[in-house]
Motif scaffolding. Structure first.
Motif, short mmCIF file in Angstrom:
data_model
loop_
_atom_site.label_atom_id
_atom_site.label_comp_id
_atom_site.label_asym_id
_atom_site.label_seq_id
_atom_site.Cartn_x
_atom_site.Cartn_y
_atom_site.Cartn_z
N VAL A 32 32.82 19.70 6.33
CA VAL A 32 33.66 19.00 5.44
C VAL A 32 32.49 18.36 4.83
O VAL A 32 32.78 18.29 3.48
CB VAL A 32 34.83 18.52 5.84
N TRP A 181 37.05 25.67 5.97
CA TRP A 181 36.76 23.88 5.30
C TRP A 181 35.51 24.13 4.44
O TRP A 181 35.60 23.33 3.46
CB TRP A 181 36.36 23.07 6.59
N THR A 185 37.14 22.32 1.08
CA THR A 185 36.84 21.05 0.72
C THR A 185 36.60 20.90 -0.69
O THR A 185 36.88 19.59 -1.53
CB THR A 185 35.58 20.55 1.63
N VAL A 207 39.44 13.05 7.17
CA VAL A 207 39.58 14.38 7.65
C VAL A 207 38.31 15.02 8.58
O VAL A 207 38.57 15.61 9.55
CB VAL A 207 39.64 15.55 6.66
N LEU A 211 38.47 15.87 12.55
CA LEU A 211 38.10 17.14 12.99
C LEU A 211 37.03 17.01 14.25
O LEU A 211 36.97 17.84 14.93
CB LEU A 211 37.60 18.22 11.75
N GLU A 353 44.84 14.76 7.11
CA GLU A 353 44.56 14.71 8.41
C GLU A 353 45.32 15.31 9.51
O GLU A 353 44.92 15.87 10.43
CB GLU A 353 44.35 13.07 8.92
N ALA A 356 44.67 18.83 9.12
CA ALA A 356 43.34 19.36 9.80
C ALA A 356 43.44 19.39 11.24
O ALA A 356 43.07 20.31 12.01
CB ALA A 356 42.53 18.42 9.49
N ALA A 360 42.73 22.83 13.47
CA ALA A 360 41.65 22.76 14.31
C ALA A 360 42.13 23.11 15.80
O ALA A 360 41.28 23.85 16.46
CB ALA A 360 41.01 21.15 14.24
#
Length: 375
Positions: A32, A181, A185, A207, A211, A353, A356, A360
């Motif tokens: 990212v 990502w 991004t 973010v 991650l 967030e 993500a 993840a």
């Protein structure tokens, strides 16, 4: 069958990871940051659009482009329609795919091209077609590919794909954790400039931090009993995942989870959003896939006989308990059919967030499932 002993042997996991999937999941935060830097160097942060586009069109091959379009469409909401242009062709190969713009496309629209390849002639032709229609073209793809020249010829904006050294020279799976990502991004940064999403540099940094935090919690050195991704992978062994999502941004995360299970782990899954999922999957849980459907399963020889596949519900939520929620009804439905249920809910934070975090953890779970089952 899943080799659970492999999950708690980091050296064996590393040896089994011939596709670099664990590294891709662990380096998502770094990807990212690199992608955000590439976007800034390409001039994205200095863009001053005249206003919101009438429509955002997204083109690209594979599950990554599908997920990117799904995520951007969800985040943009009703601001402007986000439409994925599905390719046609006789095979899922770079030279065989073709994309077409809708007949109404014009100067008030934006075309976003997202690919980890960049050699697709169909995408180069699409960029040229968009230029002739007066449509703005933005592409995220590997540098020094035919698409680079096509976008520059269309007077568009090109952002180099954020790659890692182990990516080069290998055919990357579209659902590989790092690819999502790297593609998403820069496009978030671009749509932030148009006002469709809220993703300024400080949000993208948060973010990346989230991650990184998940990579610490779910890394191969963390034992299964305290590792949510390894725990989920072990729970999904020999099951049909029935993925239920609640909350706006959990929907794309669930669909991404199902796509990654199929492509990376070779596992089928079904996915639906609550509360409609309860009606859609009631008959499925009441049928032969329910744990209660095979009363003799308890006496099965688990060494000599092949495992019987049963459903397991997985509930992904992106909002805290206490509000209007179908989660209690989902738990009741699952337990009424003797179907176990796994739940994931992110820590508090902004919309990107929490999204993500869900992606993840499920990405790590898919990778562990793939490696421990020999996929």
């Amino acid at each position: 069958m899943l080799d659970e002993s492999l999950l708690d042997t980091p050296e064996a996991l590393s040896a089994a990871d011939r596709r670099g999937l664990l590294r891709g999941a662990a380096e998502a935060g770094a990807r990212v940051r690199t992608a955000a830097r590439h976007a800034a160097e390409a001039g994205v942060n200095e863009l001053k659009p005249d206003g919101r586009p009438r429509a955002v069109l997204i083109a690209g091959p594979g599950a990554a482009a599908i997920c990117v379009a799904d995520l951007l469409g969800t985040l943009a909401g009703a601001g402007s329609p986000v439409i994925r242009l599905a390719p046609t062709g006789v095979a899922p190969a770079a030279g065989a795919l073709r994309w077409e713009l809708p007949g109404w496309t014009g100067s008030v629209d934006v075309l976003l091209i997202a690919t980890s390849d960049g050699t697709e002639p169909g995408l180069s032709l699409l960029a040229d077609q968009a230029y002739r229609r007066g449509c703005t073209v933005v592409a995220v793809a590997p540098a020094s590919t035919p698409l680079t020249e096509a976008v520059q010829g269309a007077h568009g904006l090109f952002v180099p794909l954020a790659t890692a050294p182990y990516d080069e020279g290998e055919a990357l799976a579209a659902s590989a954790p790092g690819i999502l990502w790297a593609l998403l991004t820069p496009l978030l940064a671009i749509l932030d400039r148009t006002g469709l999403v809220t993703a300024p540099p400080d949000v993208l940094e948060k973010v990346a931090d989230r991650l990184d935090h998940i990579a610490e919690r779910c890394g191969p050195a963390i034992a299964t009993y305290s590792n949510p991704a390894k725990t989920l992978a072990a729970e999904l062994a020999d099951t049909l995942p029935v993925i239920w999502t609640e909350g706006v941004s959990a929907g794309p995360a669930g669909r991404r989870f199902a796509a990654a299970l199929a492509e990376l782990a070779g596992r089928p899954a079904v996915v639906a959003e609550l509360p409609e999922a309860l009606a859609a999957h009631n008959a499925l849980l009441a049928g032969p896939l329910a744990a209660s459907a095979d009363p003799d399963d308890f006496f099965r020889d688990r060494v000599e006989e092949a495992p019987v596949m049963h459903a397991r519900a997985v509930l992904l939520r992106d909002r805290p308990l206490g509000g209007l929620s179908a989660a209690p009804a989902a738990r009741e439905l699952a337990l009424s059919h003797d179907t176990p249920i796994s739940e994931l809910e992110p820590e508090e934070g902004g919309e990107l967030e929490t999204l993500a975090e869900l992606i993840a953890i499920t990405d790590f779970a898919v990778v562990y499932l793939a490696l421990a089952s020999g996929a």
